[in-house]
Motif scaffolding. Structure first.
Motif, PDB file in Angstrom:
ATOM      1  N   THR A 244     -33.071  -7.847  41.793  1.00 50.10           N
ATOM      2  CA  THR A 244     -32.764  -6.424  41.813  1.00 50.10           C
ATOM      3  C   THR A 244     -31.354  -6.174  41.295  1.00 50.10           C
ATOM      4  N   GLY A 245     -31.233  -5.204  40.390  1.00 49.76           N
ATOM      5  CA  GLY A 245     -29.922  -4.829  39.895  1.00 49.76           C
ATOM      6  C   GLY A 245     -29.490  -5.546  38.646  1.00 49.76           C
ATOM      7  N   THR A 246     -30.341  -6.425  38.099  1.00 47.23           N
ATOM      8  CA  THR A 246     -29.952  -7.196  36.912  1.00 47.23           C
ATOM      9  C   THR A 246     -30.381  -6.539  35.607  1.00 47.23           C
ATOM     10  N   GLY A 247     -30.911  -5.336  35.682  1.00 47.56           N
ATOM     11  CA  GLY A 247     -31.222  -4.611  34.458  1.00 47.56           C
ATOM     12  C   GLY A 247     -32.612  -4.837  33.917  1.00 47.56           C
ATOM     13  N   GLU A 271     -42.661   8.670  40.973  1.00 49.13           N
ATOM     14  CA  GLU A 271     -42.064   9.506  39.933  1.00 49.13           C
ATOM     15  C   GLU A 271     -40.563   9.256  39.814  1.00 49.13           C
ATOM     16  N   GLN A 272     -39.923   8.961  40.940  1.00 47.43           N
ATOM     17  CA  GLN A 272     -38.482   8.707  40.913  1.00 47.43           C
ATOM     18  C   GLN A 272     -38.163   7.541  39.987  1.00 47.43           C
ATOM     19  N   ILE A 273     -38.986   6.490  40.027  1.00 49.93           N
ATOM     20  CA  ILE A 273     -38.784   5.338  39.148  1.00 49.93           C
ATOM     21  C   ILE A 273     -38.983   5.764  37.697  1.00 49.93           C
ATOM     22  N   LEU A 274     -39.993   6.596  37.443  1.00 56.14           N
ATOM     23  CA  LEU A 274     -40.290   7.029  36.079  1.00 56.14           C
ATOM     24  C   LEU A 274     -39.126   7.815  35.485  1.00 56.14           C
ATOM     25  N   ARG A 275     -38.544   8.706  36.268  1.00 55.31           N
ATOM     26  CA  ARG A 275     -37.453   9.534  35.744  1.00 55.31           C
ATOM     27  C   ARG A 275     -36.259   8.679  35.337  1.00 55.31           C
ATOM     28  N   LYS A 276     -35.913   7.708  36.191  1.00 58.89           N
ATOM     29  CA  LYS A 276     -34.776   6.854  35.869  1.00 58.89           C
ATOM     30  C   LYS A 276     -35.097   5.917  34.709  1.00 58.89           C
ATOM     31  N   GLY A 506     -38.363  -0.742  44.825  1.00 60.71           N
ATOM     32  CA  GLY A 506     -38.740   0.448  44.079  1.00 60.71           C
ATOM     33  C   GLY A 506     -37.834   1.650  44.252  1.00 60.71           C
ATOM     34  N   VAL A 507     -36.626   1.462  44.741  1.00 64.49           N
ATOM     35  CA  VAL A 507     -35.701   2.576  44.857  1.00 64.49           C
ATOM     36  C   VAL A 507     -34.337   2.122  44.363  1.00 64.49           C
ATOM     37  N   GLN A 530     -34.076  -6.166  50.971  1.00 64.28           N
ATOM     38  CA  GLN A 530     -33.200  -5.221  51.654  1.00 64.28           C
ATOM     39  C   GLN A 530     -31.743  -5.444  51.265  1.00 64.28           C
ATOM     40  N   LEU A 531     -31.329  -6.692  51.144  1.00 59.60           N
ATOM     41  CA  LEU A 531     -29.977  -6.979  50.675  1.00 59.60           C
ATOM     42  C   LEU A 531     -29.766  -6.399  49.281  1.00 59.60           C
ATOM     43  N   GLY A 532     -30.799  -6.510  48.447  1.00 61.97           N
ATOM     44  CA  GLY A 532     -30.687  -6.058  47.069  1.00 61.97           C
ATOM     45  C   GLY A 532     -30.497  -4.569  46.909  1.00 61.97           C
ATOM     46  N   ARG A 533     -30.804  -3.783  47.974  1.00 56.41           N
ATOM     47  CA  ARG A 533     -30.630  -2.328  47.861  1.00 56.41           C
ATOM     48  C   ARG A 533     -29.185  -1.952  47.598  1.00 56.41           C
ATOM     49  N   GLY A 534     -28.254  -2.811  47.973  1.00 63.68           N
ATOM     50  CA  GLY A 534     -26.847  -2.438  47.812  1.00 63.68           C
ATOM     51  C   GLY A 534     -26.123  -3.217  46.736  1.00 63.68           C
ATOM     52  N   LEU A 535     -26.833  -3.999  45.940  1.00 59.64           N
ATOM     53  CA  LEU A 535     -26.163  -4.893  45.002  1.00 59.64           C
ATOM     54  C   LEU A 535     -25.943  -4.299  43.613  1.00 59.64           C
ATOM     55  N   ARG A 536     -26.409  -3.093  43.399  1.00 60.64           N
ATOM     56  CA  ARG A 536     -26.158  -2.475  42.096  1.00 60.64           C
ATOM     57  C   ARG A 536     -24.695  -2.040  42.010  1.00 60.64           C
ATOM     58  N   LYS A 537     -24.135  -2.166  40.827  1.00 62.99           N
ATOM     59  CA  LYS A 537     -22.753  -1.762  40.619  1.00 62.99           C
ATOM     60  C   LYS A 537     -22.668  -0.239  40.580  1.00 62.99           C
TER      61      LYS A 537
END
Length: 965
Positions: A244-247, A271-276, A506-507, A530-537
């Motif tokens: 998660t978060g690696t693009g 839909e949230q995933i689609l928009r982003k 998925g979020v 769950q850890l990955g939810r916060g790993l995005r820069k």
């Protein structure tokens, strides 16, 4: 030896280099940040052992405070207090960072008034024995300085009367008296000055209307090459596994760009995933906005060149059939682990694109469905969490494992009722910890994961009442409400989302800077999700704070396994994580003492290599491969340590395991099974290649000359002396095992028949074994599989010597690798003085050094290269075995080489770490009397053994550090 002598000799060894002086734990040493150790690890060790400390550092950054606070919390419980002197020099220290220092109750902070204050020194006071440790050099108390930068810091140890200590103590006391206390009042004044300075020096930034062009990162470049190569083979489907978060979404856009399809279909479940995703694709692909469209419950733009569809809408037959099967050249499935659902199956069966790409962070499933099969077992690229962190693709995290709330003096358990989970005192405790460990950024954007819906509702209400706006959501929350709450979290209108089984995947909420785990860890997969939810820069977020409230849960053992993505099923790895708290790039792992004890207790209870665990790993690999996995597959995929199949006491070989898994396979004879048992039990560990190489060669040809065999050994860097060749013959003829094991010979376990014959012409397999290999295809496959897996495992051992430093060996292994003719491990106990070698086995006791200093005779390390050792009793200086140990050759060297093996406790099983060859320090040899409760005193001989190579810092900590049992 008196402690004063130890310190004196250490100083001489480090500064004068005298031959008589011992290198010790107290010897001056240069510290720096390397792959093996960091300056922070040395500071942390000193903090954990000191009675008080003083830091004098010019610069401090908030990104180093979470692990420091965790250590300080443990020190507070031990009544240890510290002092810190810093400065406002150059306005480097941020006011928010200094405010965090005020939260640490057992730390007093002062501000040095000196212009140009640029000190970087750390002072630790120790008691029993009394001495001081000084670490002085270039490293400030910043994350970069203590974990990453090229720094030099000198570590010195001294006694109270040392002139350097006296001088430095005077300097510290003088500086402390001159400095003024950090108070809220001073901090408010500094904040105004700091903000003015920032505005004065802030560069002017020109506004731009367009986003900067985006290019593939390191991971994406490699993945794009492998995707292109996969398609060149004719493959029509492929899977990308990416943390998660690696693009992943950008990767999909880049791959669409390089394939240039006429039309592309992107499918997700929200839909949230689609928009982003649409925004990301537009940034990469460009073109008019009319090229991009949605197909969902709210928008219908089916003619778009790049169509983004929800699976719920697209999978409806009436919707799907408005498209021809070949409409889209490129089909992309996001969160591909969901594609086993019937809705995804319908569209995968219907559409016929030129290429279909699946993307997921977590392909493993606990059911019988395989997403690997859906994508033709084509794994185009795979990058996991640790690789992504090392590559700087994710936001670094500070994980803090701390104890959960104690309800009426007891830690919470798996079955705690709601009144305990949502007790006002627990909420207060939770808020205290959230405030203490804080977050990175201007305000908190937190996710709290808990175990039950009613708990989530109660906690959200309680947090809101306490002034921390929070909302609860779970699987029953509508999509529109979820999106609305996420928006409120991003905008700062609420501080926390309290969730149950939502947001594991998925979020995308990049602003999340605090993840709180208030539930029992049920699986490594969910933990990482769950850890990955916060790993995005995210702008302004320099790190993620992860707070894991650890109760008395039976699954606590999963935590160290999940943090390090360890799938070996080897307890040693988990113990090492608990003891050493490894650094991963700029991310840290810290456990408070009670939390560590809870995890260790859970680890002691669980059988990691039990059949439930083995079955899960087997099924996961079977899903990945689409066939029965063999040992070699486990070794190549690094799914587990194949040695667990040899050590599991419920099976003798992999054939038996497959039977228990009800895998369809031909029956083997009893003798065939015995041969498999032999190579599994004795050779799969790979600790010596010789037998594996010989058996592998003889499996393909009926005879091998000794010259040919020696050539094969030399090609792999193995020893070829006569002793090791004789030992190989003893192993494969089973004579090594001709010793009693209970009421029968060990050799009987393996069928009692030699595996090889030899004469002057060379080596041959036993005729019956050769015949069975030629006639039994499945037996031959299993046989060669064990040999290949053993050789793959052998890569972790050095081929040219008997033992590899810091690898683990049993007494039986040692007998074999010392080329002894018989397995004499049963009566060996602590050591055996042979004519050719003396292996010594030490179980390091709790508080070994303390016990030794109080008069108890226990083996303990004086230093990283010297251990105090005692013979068994009764023994005297003139005893035969003692004289053999002390015997020297004509050159004055000891005749018998000594090999030292150590483990921390008997709870770690039969294996010992090999820590190296030793030399006896002659001046240390003396006779002592040992006292035993209720018995007469008995004589023994004490001596000091000096390792040829001092223990590495981590191994030294692992052995003598805080024992966990």
């Amino acid at each position: 030896m008196e402690f004063k002598q130890i310190i004196t000799q250490a100083a001489l060894a480090g500064l004068a280099g005298t031959d008589q002086a011992d290198v010790s734990a107290y010897t001056p040493q240069l510290l720096s940040n390397t792959d093996q150790e960091t300056i922070w690890e040395h500071l942390r060790t000193q903090l954990q052992q000191c009675s008080d400390f003083v830091f004098a550092v010019a610069f401090i950054t908030a990104d180093m405070l979470p692990p420091f606070k965790a250590v300080m919390a443990d020190l507070a419980a031990k009544k240890v207090h510290g002092r810190l002197i810093t400065s406002d020099y150059l306005s480097f220290n941020q006011p928010d960072t200094l405010a965090e220092l005020l939260k640490i109750p057992n730390l007093t902070t002062k501000i040095a008034p000196l212009a140009g204050f640029h000190a970087k020194g750390y002072w630790f006071e120790h008691r029993q024995p009394d001495y001081q440790t000084l670490i002085i050099g270039s490293a400030n108390f910043t994350r970069s300085a203590l974990l990453k930068n090229y720094e030099w810091s000198l570590e010195l140890n001294s006694l109270n009367q040392g002139k350097l200590v006296i001088q430095l103590r005077q300097k510290i006391n003088q500086l402390w008296q001159q400095s003024h206390l950090l108070t809220p009042t001073w901090l408010n004044d500094y904040r105004q000055r700091w903000q003015a300075a920032q505005q004065q020096h802030s560069p002017t930034v020109k506004a731009t209307e367009e986003l900067a062009p985006i290019t593939p990162n390191q991971m994406q470049q490699a993945a794009l090459q492998q995707l292109a190569a996969l398609r060149q083979t004719g493959a029509q489907r492929g899977l990308v596994i990416s943390a998660t978060g690696t693009g992943k979404t950008y990767l999909g856009a880049f791959d669409v760009k390089q394939t240039a399809p006429k039309r592309m279909l992107f499918v997700a479940h929200r839909e949230q995933i689609l928009r982003k995703a649409k925004a990301s694709f537009q940034r990469v692909l460009g073109g008019p906005s009319t090229d991009y469209g949605f197909l969902s419950g709210t928008k219908q733009q089916p003619t778009a060149k790049y169509l983004f569809a929800t699976v719920q809408t697209l999978a409806q037959p009436i919707v799907m059939q408005q498209f021809e099967p070949q409409t889209f050249d490129y089909l992309l499935i996001d969160e591909a682990h969901r594609s086993v659902a019937a809705s995804y199956q319908r569209l995968l069966d219907y559409f016929q694109p030129r290429f279909c790409l699946g993307m997921t962070a977590t392909p493993e499933r606990t059911d019988d469905y395989s997403i690997f099969q859906l994508f033709d077992y084509n794994i185009a690229y795979e990058i996991r969490l640790q690789d992504a962190l090392a590559a700087g693709m994710l936001c670094p995290f500070h994980y803090i494992g701390l104890q959960d709330y104690e309800y009426q003096g007891q830690l919470l358990t798996d079955k705690a009722p709601l009144r305990q989970l949502a007790a006002p005192a627990r909420v207060t405790y939770l808020l205290q910890q959230l405030e203490y460990y804080s977050y990175s950024g201007a305000q908190v954007h937190g996710l709290i994961f808990c175990s039950r819906r009613d708990e989530a509702v109660e906690l959200a209400q309680a947090l809101t009442t306490q002034g921390h706006p929070a909302q609860a959501l779970d699987g029953t929350t509508t999509i529109s409400r979820r999106e609305r709450l996420v928006k409120q979290l991003e905008q700062g209108k609420i501080e926390y989302l309290v969730t149950v089984d939502v947001f594991n995947e998925g979020v995308d909420i990049p602003c999340v800077n605090q993840v709180v785990m208030l539930r029992n860890t049920q699986s490594q997969i969910v933990f990482l999700q769950q850890l990955g939810r916060g790993l995005r820069k995210f702008p302004g977020k320099k790190y993620l704070t992860v707070l894991d409230f650890i109760g008395n849960y039976r699954n606590n053992y999963l935590i160290p396994l999940a943090l390090t993505e360890d799938h070996s099923l080897n307890k040693d790895q988990a113990r090492s994580t608990l003891a050493l708290e490894p650094i991963m790039g700029l991310s840290t792992i810290t456990f408070t003492e009670i939390a560590r004890q809870q995890i260790y207790a859970s680890l002691q209870r669980v059988k990691l290599d039990g059949f439930i665990k083995l079955r899960q790993v087997y099924q996961q690999l079977q899903q990945r491969l689409g066939r029965i996995p063999l040992l070699t597959d486990f070794a190549q995929q690094q799914q587990l340590d194949v040695q667990v199949f040899a050590e599991n006491n419920q099976i003798d070989n992999y054939y038996q395991f497959l039977n228990k898994m009800k895998a369809p396979q031909p029956m083997l004879t009893k003798q065939q099974a015995s041969w498999l048992t032999f190579v599994t039990q004795e050779l799969l560990n790979g600790k010596r290649r010789h037998e594996l190489i010989l058996l592998q060669a003889l499996s393909h040809q009926p005879q091998l000359t000794q010259v040919e065999y020696q050539r094969l050994l030399e090609q792999q860097g193995c020893q070829t002396d006569s002793a090791v060749l004789d030992s190989v013959k003893g192993i494969l003829s089973l004579t090594f095992f001709q010793v009693k094991a209970g009421k029968k010979l060990q050799a009987d376990k393996y069928g009692g028949q030699p595996l090889i014959n030899w004469d002057r012409t060379g080596y041959r397999l036993a005729p019956t074994l050769w015949q069975q290999l030629q006639s039994g295809a499945w037996f031959k496959r299993l046989w060669q599989d064990v040999l290949t897996a053993g050789l793959l495992r052998a890569k972790q051992y050095q081929a040219g010597q008997a033992f590899t430093l810091y690898q683990k060996y049993t007494r039986k292994d040692v007998c074999r690798l010392l080329d002894w003719p018989l397995d004499v491990s049963a009566p060996m106990y602590g050591y055996r003085v042979d004519d050719t070698a003396c292996p010594m086995f030490v179980t390091y006791q709790n508080d070994a050094e303390k016990n030794a200093r109080s008069g108890a005779y226990v083996n303990y390390f004086l230093s990283p290269d010297t251990i105090r050792w005692y013979t068994r009793s009764p023994r005297h200086l003139d005893s035969v075995e003692v004289q053999k140990l002390l015997a020297r050759d004509d050159h004055g060297h000891f005749r018998i080489p000594i090999y030292l093996f150590i483990k921390r406790s008997d709870a770690e099983g039969k294996d010992f770490y090999y820590v190296g060859r030793c030399q006896i320090l002659p001046a240390s040899v003396h006779e002592v009397e040992l006292s035993f409760p209720g018995k007469k005193k008995r004589a023994a001989v004490a001596l000091d053994l000096q390792l040829n190579q001092p223990l590495s810092y981590k191994m030294y900590r692992l052995i003598i550090g805080k024992n966990l049992n």
